[in-house]
Design a protein around this motif. Sequence first.
Motif, PDB file in Angstrom:
ATOM      1  N   ARG A 120      29.864 -14.412 -66.058  1.00 39.60           N
ATOM      2  CA  ARG A 120      30.318 -14.151 -67.431  1.00 39.60           C
ATOM      3  C   ARG A 120      31.835 -14.301 -67.504  1.00 39.60           C
ATOM      4  N   GLU A 172      30.364 -24.044 -70.025  1.00 45.30           N
ATOM      5  CA  GLU A 172      28.985 -23.819 -70.449  1.00 45.30           C
ATOM      6  C   GLU A 172      28.087 -25.016 -70.155  1.00 45.30           C
ATOM      7  N   THR A 203      28.522 -18.672 -68.230  1.00 44.19           N
ATOM      8  CA  THR A 203      28.470 -18.507 -69.684  1.00 44.19           C
ATOM      9  C   THR A 203      29.759 -17.863 -70.170  1.00 44.19           C
ATOM     10  N   ILE A 226      31.444 -15.420 -72.618  1.00 40.08           N
ATOM     11  CA  ILE A 226      30.985 -14.293 -73.442  1.00 40.08           C
ATOM     12  C   ILE A 226      31.987 -13.910 -74.525  1.00 40.08           C
ATOM     13  N   PRO A 281      34.038  -8.817 -68.210  1.00 44.79           N
ATOM     14  CA  PRO A 281      33.556 -10.122 -67.730  1.00 44.79           C
ATOM     15  C   PRO A 281      33.742 -10.249 -66.225  1.00 44.79           C
ATOM     16  N   ASP A 282      33.004 -11.161 -65.620  1.00 48.40           N
ATOM     17  CA  ASP A 282      33.141 -11.396 -64.178  1.00 48.40           C
ATOM     18  C   ASP A 282      34.464 -12.083 -63.864  1.00 48.40           C
ATOM     19  N   HIS A 293      34.676 -15.398 -58.825  1.00 45.01           N
ATOM     20  CA  HIS A 293      33.480 -14.558 -58.923  1.00 45.01           C
ATOM     21  C   HIS A 293      33.030 -14.069 -57.559  1.00 45.01           C
TER      22      HIS A 293
END
Length: 213
Positions: A3, A22, A28, A30, A48-49, A121
């Motif tokens: 995210r 995307e 994704t 967000i 968010p990540d 991430h």
Amino acid sequence: MIRVLIADDQAMIRSGLRLILEDEPDITVIAEAADGVEAIEQARRLRPDVCLVDIRMPRADGLEVTRALAGPAVPDPLRVVVVTTFDLDEYVYGALRGGATGFLLKDAGPALLVEAVRAAHHGDALVSPSVTVRLLRHLTAPPREPDESVRALSDREVEVVREIARGRTNLEIGAELFISLSTVKSHVSTIQTKLTLRNRTEIAVWAWANRVV
């Protein structure tokens, strides 16, 4: 699914970054933010990540955002990748010292952008190759006395630090030093504890500053 929050004051840039990210099956977007204050508010609310943050934004610039979300005083820091057109030294050092897990130039290309998000991430760091080369050039400066903390590391830990500073992944470090992936991870964790550092980027910055490479 990774995210991502995108913070940039130019709508066209935000749209372009969103389209690139995307298009990947595991990423994704967000949220988007048009200024630094909005970026901080949305990031703290949505967690968010990865946060992609531009340097020059109104109300709060990218360095302020980075410190607010990932700085040493943040109890539960987020992962921030600074994405910018400007590769000035003060921006690079300011971002990395502020807690950023990556520094990417906007002309680096879609593949490197996606790689930087995935690296952040997973707790790894990615810095644009052109920026890394310039950072390493600082090694030609007159040597300074190493920090006392260098002596706290074992010979093997120093080897791992050097490989991290050269941008190697854990798998590449294992192959280079002929040790298992789990052993590499154990060394990285021990190094972070001994040096009171939070991530691989901080290890790399520490290595450059102390001429360990």
